[in-house]
Scaffold this motif. Structure first.
Motif, mmCIF file in Angstrom:
data_model
loop_
_atom_site.group_PDB
_atom_site.id
_atom_site.type_symbol
_atom_site.label_atom_id
_atom_site.label_comp_id
_atom_site.label_asym_id
_atom_site.label_seq_id
_atom_site.Cartn_x
_atom_site.Cartn_y
_atom_site.Cartn_z
ATOM 1 N N UNK A 1 -8.226 1.389 -3.993
ATOM 2 C CA UNK A 1 -7.281 2.415 -4.109
ATOM 3 C C UNK A 1 -7.734 3.534 -3.475
ATOM 4 N N UNK A 2 -8.874 3.950 -3.710
ATOM 5 C CA UNK A 2 -9.406 5.354 -3.176
ATOM 6 C C UNK A 2 -9.688 5.204 -1.928
ATOM 7 N N UNK A 3 -9.786 4.247 -1.233
ATOM 8 C CA UNK A 3 -10.079 4.106 0.136
ATOM 9 C C UNK A 3 -8.451 4.014 1.001
ATOM 10 N N UNK A 4 -7.654 3.378 0.222
ATOM 11 C CA UNK A 4 -6.121 3.456 0.928
ATOM 12 C C UNK A 4 -5.811 4.946 0.699
ATOM 13 N N UNK A 5 -6.098 5.710 -0.332
ATOM 14 C CA UNK A 5 -5.579 7.234 -0.380
ATOM 15 C C UNK A 5 -6.093 7.768 0.749
ATOM 16 N N UNK A 6 -7.558 7.558 1.055
ATOM 17 C CA UNK A 6 -8.204 8.502 2.236
ATOM 18 C C UNK A 6 -7.363 8.062 3.528
ATOM 19 N N UNK A 7 -7.253 6.835 3.788
ATOM 20 C CA UNK A 7 -6.675 6.348 5.011
ATOM 21 C C UNK A 7 -5.130 6.837 5.199
ATOM 22 N N UNK A 8 -4.405 6.933 3.833
ATOM 23 C CA UNK A 8 -3.222 7.658 4.076
ATOM 24 C C UNK A 8 -3.198 8.981 4.433
ATOM 25 N N UNK A 9 -4.156 9.866 3.980
ATOM 26 C CA UNK A 9 -4.422 11.168 4.278
ATOM 27 C C UNK A 9 -4.731 11.340 5.776
ATOM 28 N N UNK A 10 -5.601 10.300 6.108
ATOM 29 C CA UNK A 10 -6.023 10.396 7.693
ATOM 30 C C UNK A 10 -5.314 9.630 8.628
ATOM 31 N N UNK A 11 -3.885 9.471 8.130
ATOM 32 C CA UNK A 11 -2.947 8.720 8.845
ATOM 33 C C UNK A 11 -3.345 7.439 9.474
ATOM 34 N N UNK B 1 0.942 -1.113 0.028
ATOM 35 C CA UNK B 1 0.097 -0.114 -0.093
ATOM 36 C C UNK B 1 0.871 1.458 -0.126
ATOM 37 N N UNK B 2 0.273 2.299 -0.558
ATOM 38 C CA UNK B 2 1.045 3.432 -0.599
ATOM 39 C C UNK B 2 0.199 4.718 -0.720
ATOM 40 N N UNK B 3 0.897 6.036 -0.752
ATOM 41 C CA UNK B 3 0.332 7.121 -0.989
ATOM 42 C C UNK B 3 -0.314 7.396 -2.461
ATOM 43 N N UNK B 4 -1.405 8.197 -2.506
ATOM 44 C CA UNK B 4 -2.213 8.398 -3.824
ATOM 45 C C UNK B 4 -1.066 8.531 -4.872
ATOM 46 N N UNK B 5 -1.462 8.051 -6.045
ATOM 47 C CA UNK B 5 -0.364 8.465 -7.383
ATOM 48 C C UNK B 5 -0.795 9.726 -7.411
ATOM 49 N N UNK B 6 -2.122 10.436 -7.406
ATOM 50 C CA UNK B 6 -2.289 11.501 -7.934
ATOM 51 C C UNK B 6 -2.030 12.688 -7.169
ATOM 52 N N UNK B 7 -1.745 12.630 -5.856
ATOM 53 C CA UNK B 7 -1.921 13.580 -4.961
ATOM 54 C C UNK B 7 -0.440 14.152 -4.437
ATOM 55 N N UNK B 8 0.618 13.213 -5.114
ATOM 56 C CA UNK B 8 1.788 13.478 -4.715
ATOM 57 C C UNK B 8 2.385 14.928 -5.267
ATOM 58 N N UNK B 9 3.246 15.474 -4.376
ATOM 59 C CA UNK B 9 3.765 16.599 -5.159
ATOM 60 C C UNK B 9 5.010 16.715 -5.753
ATOM 61 N N UNK B 10 5.464 17.742 -6.921
ATOM 62 C CA UNK B 10 6.615 17.860 -7.751
ATOM 63 C C UNK B 10 6.958 16.443 -8.257
ATOM 64 N N UNK B 11 5.888 15.744 -8.727
ATOM 65 C CA UNK B 11 6.131 14.676 -9.503
ATOM 66 C C UNK B 11 6.803 13.491 -8.848
ATOM 67 N N UNK B 12 6.919 13.530 -7.504
ATOM 68 C CA UNK B 12 7.972 12.449 -6.628
ATOM 69 C C UNK B 12 6.757 11.165 -6.773
ATOM 70 N N UNK B 13 7.505 10.008 -6.487
ATOM 71 C CA UNK B 13 6.797 8.845 -6.583
ATOM 72 C C UNK B 13 6.148 8.773 -5.231
ATOM 73 N N UNK B 14 4.956 8.024 -5.139
ATOM 74 C CA UNK B 14 4.260 7.793 -3.910
ATOM 75 C C UNK B 14 4.841 7.259 -2.618
ATOM 76 N N UNK B 15 4.711 7.679 -1.291
ATOM 77 C CA UNK B 15 5.402 6.830 -0.530
ATOM 78 C C UNK B 15 4.768 5.746 0.015
ATOM 79 N N UNK B 16 5.521 4.695 0.337
ATOM 80 C CA UNK B 16 5.108 3.373 0.591
ATOM 81 C C UNK B 16 4.866 3.260 2.212
ATOM 82 N N UNK B 17 3.609 2.693 2.567
ATOM 83 C CA UNK B 17 3.157 2.556 3.856
ATOM 84 C C UNK B 17 3.341 1.290 4.310
#
Length: 265
Positions: free
Chosen positions: A180-190, A34-50
């Motif tokens: 995928x969308x739920x994982x992105x939300x879970x990452x945002x919510x820590x 699982x990782x950070x959202x592909x679409x919400x990362x800044x400066x084109x960096x790859x998503x962080x892995x959780x």
């Protein structure tokens, strides 16, 4: 070579590879992360892995790697993880690649882990960015179950999102599973534990799907014709490419012509 014949040959090759992995299940692994959202990362960096989970296909024994486990070992409160993410992610990836180093000769079964956005390359890149030296698993040791199902059953074997629809159709337990969308939300919510539980559930689900595909019990929307790539053109191509069939056809034609000539006299 016709498209139909290419497909049936690709299907046979994929099925043979899958059967081989099943026979070597003691040295075959299911991997997912699982990782950070592909679409919400800044400066084109790859998503962080959780989190990452790796399950042995034969024993079901699962190794897991996650930032929240590393944080717990280092006595870092969960609400401070985001302040030390780089260090925690690096430690987690180091543990994973230490595991990968001792399992390079194993088969690695995955679901769409194909590129720098989401895949082995993304894990390697994240570790390099954080100062690590990743192990590169050879391509012939990787097996994409998502592509294999398309190869065996055809593009229309299940609706999108395919993994979720396969789970539903085969009545596979999905408690803790996040889309995928739920994982992105879970990452945002820590909610790192929630992400980790989803990753663990997904390797369990992928192992279940692999086993059902191997023993032929998987349920899909594919018809018999789609399953076996049956098409009249295939017979024509087989006759054209195989000398035995060509000889049989030539003999049949010759016999027919001889009979017709004999009728004239």
């Amino acid at each position: 070579m016709s498209r139909e014949l290419k497909r049936i040959r690709r299907r046979k090759a994929t099925q043979k590879k899958l059967d081989g992995i099943w026979e070597q299940s003691n040295s075959s692994l299911i991997v997912h992360y699982s990782c950070e959202s592909f679409y919400d990362t800044e400066d084109g960096r790859t998503p962080r892995v959780t989190s990452i989970a790796v399950r042995n296909l034969a024993s079901g024994q699962t190794e897991s790697f996650s930032i929240h486990k590393v944080a717990e070992q280092q006595r870092i409160p969960f609400d401070e993880i985001h302040n030390k993410y780089d260090d925690l992610e690096k430690e987690m990836l180091e543990e994973f690649f230490d595991f990968a180093r001792t399992h390079q000769h194993f088969n690695w079964v995955h679901w769409n882990m194909r590129d720098i956005n989401y895949g082995f390359a993304a894990l390697e890149h994240r570790f390099r960015v954080l100062g690590g030296d990743p192990v590169v698993i050879l391509e012939d040791r990787k097996f994409d179950l998502a592509r294999a199902l398309v190869s065996i059953y055809g593009l229309g074997y299940i609706e999108h999102p395919r993994l979720q629809k396969l789970i539903d159709k085969n009545r596979i337990t999905d408690r803790g599973f996040l889309s995928g969308a739920e994982e992105a939300k879970a990452f945002e919510d820590k909610e790192y534990v929630k992400l980790h539980q989803s990753t663990l559930r997904k390797v369990d689900i992928l192992a279940n799907i692999f086993e059902r595909t191997a023993d032929g019990s998987i349920k899909t929307n594919a018809s018999w014709l789609e399953r076996y790539a049956a098409h009249p053109k295939i017979l024509v191509e087989v006759i054209r490419e195989h000398w035995v069939w060509s000889l049989i056809v030539m003999v049949a034609i010759s016999v027919g012509l001889f009979s017709r000539v004999a009728d004239w006299f």
